[in-house]
Design a protein around this motif. Structure first.
Motif, PDB file in Angstrom:
ATOM      1  N   VAL A  25     -36.277  -4.606 -13.404  1.00 43.25           N
ATOM      2  CA  VAL A  25     -34.960  -5.205 -13.170  1.00 43.25           C
ATOM      3  C   VAL A  25     -35.011  -6.722 -13.327  1.00 43.25           C
ATOM      4  O   VAL A  25     -35.912  -7.384 -12.801  1.00 43.25           O
ATOM      5  N   ARG A  26     -34.008  -7.273 -14.042  1.00 44.75           N
ATOM      6  CA  ARG A  26     -33.839  -8.733 -14.100  1.00 44.75           C
ATOM      7  C   ARG A  26     -32.386  -9.067 -13.817  1.00 44.75           C
ATOM      8  O   ARG A  26     -31.479  -8.396 -14.334  1.00 44.75           O
ATOM      9  N   GLY A  27     -32.173 -10.065 -13.015  1.00 43.59           N
ATOM     10  CA  GLY A  27     -30.813 -10.404 -12.612  1.00 43.59           C
ATOM     11  C   GLY A  27     -30.374 -11.766 -13.082  1.00 43.59           C
ATOM     12  O   GLY A  27     -31.194 -12.657 -13.305  1.00 43.59           O
ATOM     13  N   PHE A  28     -29.049 -11.902 -13.225  1.00 40.33           N
ATOM     14  CA  PHE A  28     -28.455 -13.190 -13.556  1.00 40.33           C
ATOM     15  C   PHE A  28     -27.203 -13.373 -12.715  1.00 40.33           C
ATOM     16  O   PHE A  28     -26.478 -12.419 -12.447  1.00 40.33           O
ATOM     17  N   ASP A  29     -26.943 -14.605 -12.302  1.00 36.86           N
ATOM     18  CA  ASP A  29     -25.672 -14.938 -11.658  1.00 36.86           C
ATOM     19  C   ASP A  29     -25.304 -16.348 -12.098  1.00 36.86           C
ATOM     20  O   ASP A  29     -26.182 -17.193 -12.273  1.00 36.86           O
ATOM     21  N   VAL A  30     -23.992 -16.610 -12.255  1.00 37.75           N
ATOM     22  CA  VAL A  30     -23.575 -17.969 -12.646  1.00 37.75           C
ATOM     23  C   VAL A  30     -23.898 -18.968 -11.544  1.00 37.75           C
ATOM     24  O   VAL A  30     -24.039 -20.163 -11.801  1.00 37.75           O
ATOM     25  N   ASP A  31     -24.017 -18.476 -10.313  1.00 42.32           N
ATOM     26  CA  ASP A  31     -24.293 -19.358  -9.168  1.00 42.32           C
ATOM     27  C   ASP A  31     -25.810 -19.443  -8.943  1.00 42.32           C
ATOM     28  O   ASP A  31     -26.444 -18.448  -8.604  1.00 42.32           O
ATOM     29  N   PRO A  32     -26.406 -20.664  -9.134  1.00 40.07           N
ATOM     30  CA  PRO A  32     -27.867 -20.803  -8.944  1.00 40.07           C
ATOM     31  C   PRO A  32     -28.307 -20.357  -7.549  1.00 40.07           C
ATOM     32  O   PRO A  32     -29.408 -19.818  -7.381  1.00 40.07           O
ATOM     33  N   ALA A  33     -27.453 -20.562  -6.533  1.00 35.47           N
ATOM     34  CA  ALA A  33     -27.828 -20.174  -5.165  1.00 35.47           C
ATOM     35  C   ALA A  33     -28.021 -18.657  -5.068  1.00 35.47           C
ATOM     36  O   ALA A  33     -28.916 -18.182  -4.362  1.00 35.47           O
ATOM     37  N   ALA A  34     -27.179 -17.907  -5.776  1.00 37.34           N
ATOM     38  CA  ALA A  34     -27.315 -16.447  -5.763  1.00 37.34           C
ATOM     39  C   ALA A  34     -28.612 -16.037  -6.455  1.00 37.34           C
ATOM     40  O   ALA A  34     -29.316 -15.126  -5.997  1.00 37.34           O
ATOM     41  N   ARG A  35     -28.947 -16.729  -7.569  1.00 37.57           N
ATOM     42  CA  ARG A  35     -30.218 -16.425  -8.257  1.00 37.57           C
ATOM     43  C   ARG A  35     -31.388 -16.704  -7.324  1.00 37.57           C
ATOM     44  O   ARG A  35     -32.347 -15.926  -7.257  1.00 37.57           O
ATOM     45  N   GLU A  36     -31.313 -17.840  -6.617  1.00 38.25           N
ATOM     46  CA  GLU A  36     -32.401 -18.185  -5.693  1.00 38.25           C
ATOM     47  C   GLU A  36     -32.539 -17.167  -4.578  1.00 38.25           C
ATOM     48  O   GLU A  36     -33.652 -16.776  -4.203  1.00 38.25           O
ATOM     49  N   ALA A  37     -31.395 -16.744  -4.022  1.00 39.17           N
ATOM     50  CA  ALA A  37     -31.433 -15.749  -2.940  1.00 39.17           C
ATOM     51  C   ALA A  37     -32.096 -14.470  -3.441  1.00 39.17           C
ATOM     52  O   ALA A  37     -32.922 -13.867  -2.745  1.00 39.17           O
ATOM     53  N   SER A  39     -34.192 -14.168  -6.037  1.00 40.46           N
ATOM     54  CA  SER A  39     -35.613 -14.477  -6.252  1.00 40.46           C
ATOM     55  C   SER A  39     -36.383 -14.383  -4.949  1.00 40.46           C
ATOM     56  O   SER A  39     -37.492 -13.850  -4.889  1.00 40.46           O
ATOM     57  N   GLY A  40     -35.771 -14.916  -3.897  1.00 36.15           N
ATOM     58  CA  GLY A  40     -36.409 -14.914  -2.584  1.00 36.15           C
ATOM     59  C   GLY A  40     -36.698 -13.513  -2.080  1.00 36.15           C
ATOM     60  O   GLY A  40     -37.595 -13.315  -1.264  1.00 36.15           O
ATOM     61  N   GLU A  41     -35.913 -12.533  -2.559  1.00 32.52           N
ATOM     62  CA  GLU A  41     -36.158 -11.139  -2.179  1.00 32.52           C
ATOM     63  C   GLU A  41     -36.984 -10.414  -3.237  1.00 32.52           C
ATOM     64  O   GLU A  41     -37.072  -9.186  -3.231  1.00 32.52           O
ATOM     65  N   GLY A  42     -37.570 -11.196  -4.167  1.00 36.98           N
ATOM     66  CA  GLY A  42     -38.476 -10.587  -5.139  1.00 36.98           C
ATOM     67  C   GLY A  42     -37.822 -10.006  -6.373  1.00 36.98           C
ATOM     68  O   GLY A  42     -38.448  -9.270  -7.131  1.00 36.98           O
ATOM     69  N   ILE A  43     -36.531 -10.335  -6.599  1.00 37.20           N
ATOM     70  CA  ILE A  43     -35.856  -9.887  -7.823  1.00 37.20           C
ATOM     71  C   ILE A  43     -36.133 -10.923  -8.924  1.00 37.20           C
ATOM     72  O   ILE A  43     -35.898 -12.121  -8.717  1.00 37.20           O
ATOM     73  N   ALA A  44     -36.612 -10.469 -10.090  1.00 36.52           N
ATOM     74  CA  ALA A  44     -36.801 -11.388 -11.215  1.00 36.52           C
ATOM     75  C   ALA A  44     -35.428 -11.837 -11.705  1.00 36.52           C
ATOM     76  O   ALA A  44     -34.525 -11.018 -11.845  1.00 36.52           O
ATOM     77  N   THR A  45     -35.282 -13.143 -11.941  1.00 35.65           N
ATOM     78  CA  THR A  45     -33.981 -13.625 -12.416  1.00 35.65           C
ATOM     79  C   THR A  45     -34.143 -14.421 -13.700  1.00 35.65           C
ATOM     80  O   THR A  45     -35.243 -14.896 -14.010  1.00 35.65           O
ATOM     81  N   VAL A  46     -33.033 -14.537 -14.444  1.00 37.25           N
ATOM     82  CA  VAL A  46     -33.010 -15.372 -15.644  1.00 37.25           C
ATOM     83  C   VAL A  46     -31.879 -16.377 -15.474  1.00 37.25           C
ATOM     84  O   VAL A  46     -30.969 -16.176 -14.670  1.00 37.25           O
ATOM     85  N   ASP A  47     -31.956 -17.485 -16.249  1.00 39.93           N
ATOM     86  CA  ASP A  47     -30.998 -18.577 -16.048  1.00 39.93           C
ATOM     87  C   ASP A  47     -29.773 -18.510 -16.948  1.00 39.93           C
ATOM     88  O   ASP A  47     -28.849 -19.308 -16.798  1.00 39.93           O
ATOM     89  N   ARG A  48     -29.801 -17.586 -17.909  1.00 38.91           N
ATOM     90  CA  ARG A  48     -28.654 -17.472 -18.803  1.00 38.91           C
ATOM     91  C   ARG A  48     -28.346 -15.987 -18.996  1.00 38.91           C
ATOM     92  O   ARG A  48     -29.262 -15.150 -19.082  1.00 38.91           O
ATOM     93  N   LEU A  49     -27.056 -15.679 -19.105  1.00 35.76           N
ATOM     94  CA  LEU A  49     -26.626 -14.293 -19.289  1.00 35.76           C
ATOM     95  C   LEU A  49     -27.370 -13.633 -20.453  1.00 35.76           C
ATOM     96  O   LEU A  49     -27.865 -12.499 -20.332  1.00 35.76           O
ATOM     97  N   GLU A  50     -27.499 -14.366 -21.580  1.00 35.97           N
ATOM     98  CA  GLU A  50     -28.062 -13.753 -22.790  1.00 35.97           C
ATOM     99  C   GLU A  50     -29.551 -13.443 -22.636  1.00 35.97           C
ATOM    100  O   GLU A  50     -30.101 -12.644 -23.395  1.00 35.97           O
ATOM    101  N   ASP A  51     -30.186 -14.055 -21.622  1.00 33.60           N
ATOM    102  CA  ASP A  51     -31.600 -13.766 -21.394  1.00 33.60           C
ATOM    103  C   ASP A  51     -31.819 -12.402 -20.734  1.00 33.60           C
ATOM    104  O   ASP A  51     -32.961 -11.987 -20.527  1.00 33.60           O
ATOM    105  N   LEU A  52     -30.724 -11.707 -20.372  1.00 37.76           N
ATOM    106  CA  LEU A  52     -30.865 -10.318 -19.897  1.00 37.76           C
ATOM    107  C   LEU A  52     -31.195  -9.386 -21.057  1.00 37.76           C
ATOM    108  O   LEU A  52     -31.642  -8.250 -20.857  1.00 37.76           O
ATOM    109  N   ILE A  53     -30.946  -9.874 -22.300  1.00 37.10           N
ATOM    110  CA  ILE A  53     -31.245  -9.111 -23.513  1.00 37.10           C
ATOM    111  C   ILE A  53     -32.643  -9.496 -23.967  1.00 37.10           C
ATOM    112  O   ILE A  53     -32.970 -10.696 -23.926  1.00 37.10           O
TER     113      ILE A  53
END
Lengths: 271, 271
Positions: A25-37, A39-53
């Protein structure tokens, strides 16, 4: 499979937490705080929507108003990923799919789950466990794409039910939008009661108005984006309310009993 | 003090269980099975209503439709007992008191408590603990009688609030009757939805329709015995519902937000 999730709020975050043990699983959110939250729970995140592809499936779990823009941003270049969107009203996505390019693969996947809390901080896989997941085909749903939706829904703990967009929107107008409208009308009509309301209001008033706490964003999605069905549902309910008002005004106890028996039949359908 | 309780259902039974440690409680019910159930829990019972006399206080906790006949049977020969009735609509008792003999001592004592279960089997002193007890004077309430009502209410675990019969009935129309009417109208309008209702209905629909399970007896008391106030409360709510329907039909998101903000103010009054 590799699953991208766009939108890490209550539903997207819960899906990420529920799916990560069985999927990449990789997650993205427009809000950096949501991405950080996340990440803090161990979810891999990306910084841009298109990086989910690239991914096998991309779940669009944004607020309703961002669903169509997000689908539009993804649809043309998903590289074969099936897009699953959790929009709680299907009509607008249904129309979008009909106008999409042939290669787009798009399936609705609406978990019938919710709570008052918002954002990743309220996300919880238990929210989804055992809940109906309504899998709704679009004009761009292949058999394989439907199978991906079914796998993701089951792996998130849901119980899969397939229905058409029209049936979905007609029924959620009755089961989600109409209770919200009545809760809001009841709570708003109590706004002028003053502080004695707290003394007189028991658990019945509290439960009946609970949905008035729905966020304005979600309320707009449920009520305005499904306006035709919601207005029809209000009209049907109003017929019963008119009848109820008449039997009360006429102190017609047997007429009241008939309406309560009909209401009991409605409640009994809940099982 | 010696306290008689006429009617050993949910409320009367809960009062008997809550009061017996501090008072000499005796109960009566027209149903021998209710008397036996109360006896089985250690409540002293009598076989005839008049055997509750002599007492310092007699609580009338029968279903609404039996309240006035029971008051009439007791009023002329209570030997100084203060009659406390728990009727959830005060208008009819208020009128009864105005027509009663001078020596009658009658005070309303309405605990704002309830649950779906019925009868002594559902009775529970915890139901009353910390709940508002609305003490409502009548034309036959002396200062001493009001003090007896206050003592009984506090000893049952309640928080005493004094209000007039008119204010009581106007506010319960909003906080008890209107939520019941809306829950019934919503549940009845879902009666034809068929088995898919169970799939589509989440906790929101369930909570909003919960009061539709109110017993027909209590519903009749709340709605029909307080018809004037209830019809007025429905009319005020309908004004908001009309407005809500208009903003939905016109897809007016800012109008919707205004109504939701008003609803939030109503909810905030609950504390």
């Amino acid at each position: 499979m590799r699953v991208g999730i766009a939108g890490l709020g209550l539903i997207g975050g819960s899906l990420a937490l529920a799916l990560r043990s069985r999927h990449d699983v990789r997650g993205f959110d427009v809000d950096p705080a949501a991405r950080e939250a996340a990440s803090g729970e161990g979810i891999a995140t990306v910084d841009r929507l298109e990086d989910l592809i690239p991914a096998e499936a991309i779940i669009v779990a944004t607020p309703m108003r961002s669903v169509l823009p997000t689908l539009a941003a993804l649809a043309s270049h998903t590289g074969g990923a099936v897009i699953l969107d959790v929009a709680s009203v299907r009509g607008p996505v249904d129309a979008f799919a009909r106008d999409s390019a042939d290669g787009t693969r798009l399936v609705g996947m609406h978990p019938m789950a919710g709570r008052t809390g918002r954002g990743f901080v309220s996300a919880d896989p238990a929210l989804l466990a055992g809940r109906p997941f309504l899998v709704v085909p679009t004009a761009r749903s292949t058999v394989e794409a439907m199978a991906v939706a079914g796998t993701v829904a089951r792996d998130a703990g849901g119980v899969v039910t397939v229905c058409s967009a029209a049936e979905h929107d007609r029924l959620v107008a009755l089961t989600s939008a109409l209770p919200l409208a009545l809760a809001a009308a009841l709570a708003a009509s109590a706004a002028d009661a003053g502080p004695s309301l707290a003394t007189f209001a028991g658990p019945g008033f509290r439960d009946t108005t609970r949905l008035a706490d729905t966020s304005a964003d979600l309320a707009e999605a449920l009520l305005v984006a499904n306006a035709g069905n919601v207005v029809a549902a209000i009209a049907r309910m109003r017929t019963v309310l008119d009848e109820l008002e008449r039997v009360i005004a006429e102190r017609d106890a047997s007429g009241l009993r008939e309406i309560l028996e009909r209401a009991a039949r409605g409640r009994a359908l809940l099982g």
